[in-house]
Design an enzyme around this catalytic site. Structure first.
Site, mmCIF file in Angstrom:
data_model
loop_
_atom_site.group_PDB
_atom_site.id
_atom_site.type_symbol
_atom_site.label_atom_id
_atom_site.label_comp_id
_atom_site.label_asym_id
_atom_site.label_seq_id
_atom_site.Cartn_x
_atom_site.Cartn_y
_atom_site.Cartn_z
ATOM 1 N N GLY A 181 55.725 46.175 47.914
ATOM 2 C CA GLY A 181 55.923 46.714 46.570
ATOM 3 C C GLY A 181 57.371 46.737 46.099
ATOM 4 O O GLY A 181 57.746 47.567 45.277
ATOM 5 N N LEU B 51 46.686 40.377 46.075
ATOM 6 C CA LEU B 51 46.187 39.098 46.576
ATOM 7 C C LEU B 51 44.707 38.842 46.315
ATOM 8 O O LEU B 51 44.184 37.807 46.698
ATOM 9 C CB LEU B 51 46.480 38.989 48.077
ATOM 10 C CG LEU B 51 47.965 39.167 48.408
ATOM 11 C CD1 LEU B 51 48.200 39.083 49.907
ATOM 12 C CD2 LEU B 51 48.836 38.168 47.665
ATOM 13 N N ASN C 53 50.711 38.171 36.346
ATOM 14 C CA ASN C 53 50.980 38.071 37.788
ATOM 15 C C ASN C 53 52.329 37.415 38.002
ATOM 16 O O ASN C 53 52.797 36.649 37.146
ATOM 17 C CB ASN C 53 49.891 37.211 38.441
ATOM 18 C CG ASN C 53 50.108 37.019 39.931
ATOM 19 O OD1 ASN C 53 50.408 37.973 40.657
ATOM 20 N ND2 ASN C 53 49.971 35.795 40.402
ATOM 21 N N HIS D 298 54.341 34.948 40.809
ATOM 22 C CA HIS D 298 54.083 34.049 41.935
ATOM 23 C C HIS D 298 55.412 33.473 42.408
ATOM 24 O O HIS D 298 56.235 33.061 41.582
ATOM 25 C CB HIS D 298 53.128 32.932 41.502
ATOM 26 C CG HIS D 298 52.710 32.064 42.636
ATOM 27 N ND1 HIS D 298 51.752 32.444 43.545
ATOM 28 C CD2 HIS D 298 53.158 30.850 43.049
ATOM 29 C CE1 HIS D 298 51.607 31.495 44.449
ATOM 30 N NE2 HIS D 298 52.443 30.517 44.173
ATOM 31 N N ASP E 227 46.269 31.737 40.264
ATOM 32 C CA ASP E 227 47.543 31.134 39.848
ATOM 33 C C ASP E 227 47.407 30.087 38.745
ATOM 34 O O ASP E 227 48.213 29.158 38.668
ATOM 35 C CB ASP E 227 48.254 30.489 41.056
ATOM 36 C CG ASP E 227 48.459 31.480 42.178
ATOM 37 O OD1 ASP E 227 48.729 32.657 41.888
ATOM 38 O OD2 ASP E 227 48.345 31.075 43.340
ATOM 39 N N GLU F 251 62.898 37.374 41.237
ATOM 40 C CA GLU F 251 61.762 38.222 40.814
ATOM 41 C C GLU F 251 62.251 39.578 40.330
ATOM 42 O O GLU F 251 61.868 40.050 39.259
ATOM 43 C CB GLU F 251 60.776 38.404 41.975
ATOM 44 C CG GLU F 251 60.066 37.133 42.363
ATOM 45 C CD GLU F 251 58.933 37.344 43.358
ATOM 46 O OE1 GLU F 251 58.026 36.503 43.386
ATOM 47 O OE2 GLU F 251 58.940 38.342 44.087
HETATM 48 C C1 GAR Z 1 56.204 38.596 45.742
HETATM 49 O O1 GAR Z 1 57.137 37.665 46.198
HETATM 50 C C2 GAR Z 1 55.181 37.920 44.853
HETATM 51 O O2 GAR Z 1 55.688 36.834 44.147
HETATM 52 C C3 GAR Z 1 54.165 37.465 45.876
HETATM 53 O O3 GAR Z 1 54.067 38.530 46.776
HETATM 54 C C4 GAR Z 1 55.355 39.113 46.907
HETATM 55 C C5 GAR Z 1 55.205 40.622 46.885
HETATM 56 O O4 GAR Z 1 56.405 41.230 47.231
HETATM 57 N N1 GAR Z 1 52.905 37.170 45.241
HETATM 58 C C6 GAR Z 1 52.141 36.152 45.611
HETATM 59 O O5 GAR Z 1 52.426 35.408 46.530
HETATM 60 C C7 GAR Z 1 50.890 35.987 44.763
HETATM 61 N N2 GAR Z 1 50.251 34.732 45.027
HETATM 62 P P1 GAR Z 1 56.636 42.774 46.993
HETATM 63 O O6 GAR Z 1 55.416 43.504 47.567
HETATM 64 O O7 GAR Z 1 57.874 43.089 47.767
HETATM 65 O O8 GAR Z 1 56.781 42.995 45.518
#
Ligand code: GAR
Length: 197
Positions: free
Chosen positions: A13, A86, A103, A105, A146, A175
């Site tokens: 998170g 996910l 979302n 990615h 996606d 991000e």
């Molecule tokens: C993030 O890098 C996001 O882009 C990825 O999960 C991570 C969560 O990080 N999402 C995916 O891969 C979706 N297909 P976080 O829990 O530290 O925010």
């Protein structure tokens, strides 16, 4: 009235954290709810730290009841944000929040997306293919993994010698830098139950 954001996350998170930080003192919007399928997810601790309520659900509740839709409606949620969540979003939720679920990615979609492509697996595939750049994509969510319309992308260079940790770090930095601002801009367009131009 402040716009209300709900965040779905399955793990650490760190993006949820950045979004909660960004809107903590905002007059225009707030993070109103954190939702997770994972009772062990660190995002729950982060929600507590920000005094944001959270809800843990299981597969049955998510896919076979209307509880989540009812909860989001009851809380008058304006925008649903997936930040490291996910599971595929079920039809009842997509229908209740048309063009209001987004979302993030960790790659430049449509490359390196789809079922099973998440987290480190994405970065490893990018390294294995000796790509010279990668990036992040923020997109609307539809019934496929996606594939929804792209809202925003940002890129970074992969330098010779960059390893998994380095590529992951560069992606995370992007991000954290962009996701809260993109959400803020989208919220300016939220009107009743749909996003307008
Ligand atoms: C993030 O890098 C996001 O882009 C990825 O999960 C991570 C969560 O990080 N999402 C995916 O891969 C979706 N297909 P976080 O829990 O530290 O925010």
């Amino acid at each position: 009235m402040k716009k209300r954001i709900a965040i779905f996350a399955s793990g650490s998170g760190s993006n949820a954290q950045k979004i909660m930080e960004h809107f903590k003192y905002s007059q225009d919007a707030e993070v109103s709810l954190i939702l997770t399928n994972n009772p062990e997810a660190y995002v729950l601790q982060r929600a507590d730290n920000f005094e944001v309520p959270s809800h843990v659900f299981d597969r049955h509740e998510f896919y076979h009841t209307d509880h989540i839709v009812e909860l989001l409606n009851r809380m008058q949620i304006d925008l649903v944000v997936l930040a490291g969540f996910l599971w595929l979003i079920p039809a009842n939720l997509l229908k209740a929040f048309p063009e209001k679920i987004i979302n993030i990615h960790p790659a430049l979609l449509p490359a390196y997306g789809g079922k099973g492509m998440y987290g480190d697996r994405v970065h490893q595939a990018i390294l294995d293919n000796k790509e010279e750049e990668s990036g992040i994509t923020i997109h609307y969510v539809n019934e496929h993994f996606d594939e929804g319309e792209i809202i925003y992308q940002a890129r970074f260079r992969i330098e010779p010698g960059d390893n998994l940790e380095m590529v992951k770090f560069k992606g995370q930095q992007l991000e954290h830098q962009h996701f809260p601002k993109v959400i803020e801009n989208l919220l300016k367009k939220v009107d009743g139950h749909k996003l307008t131009d």
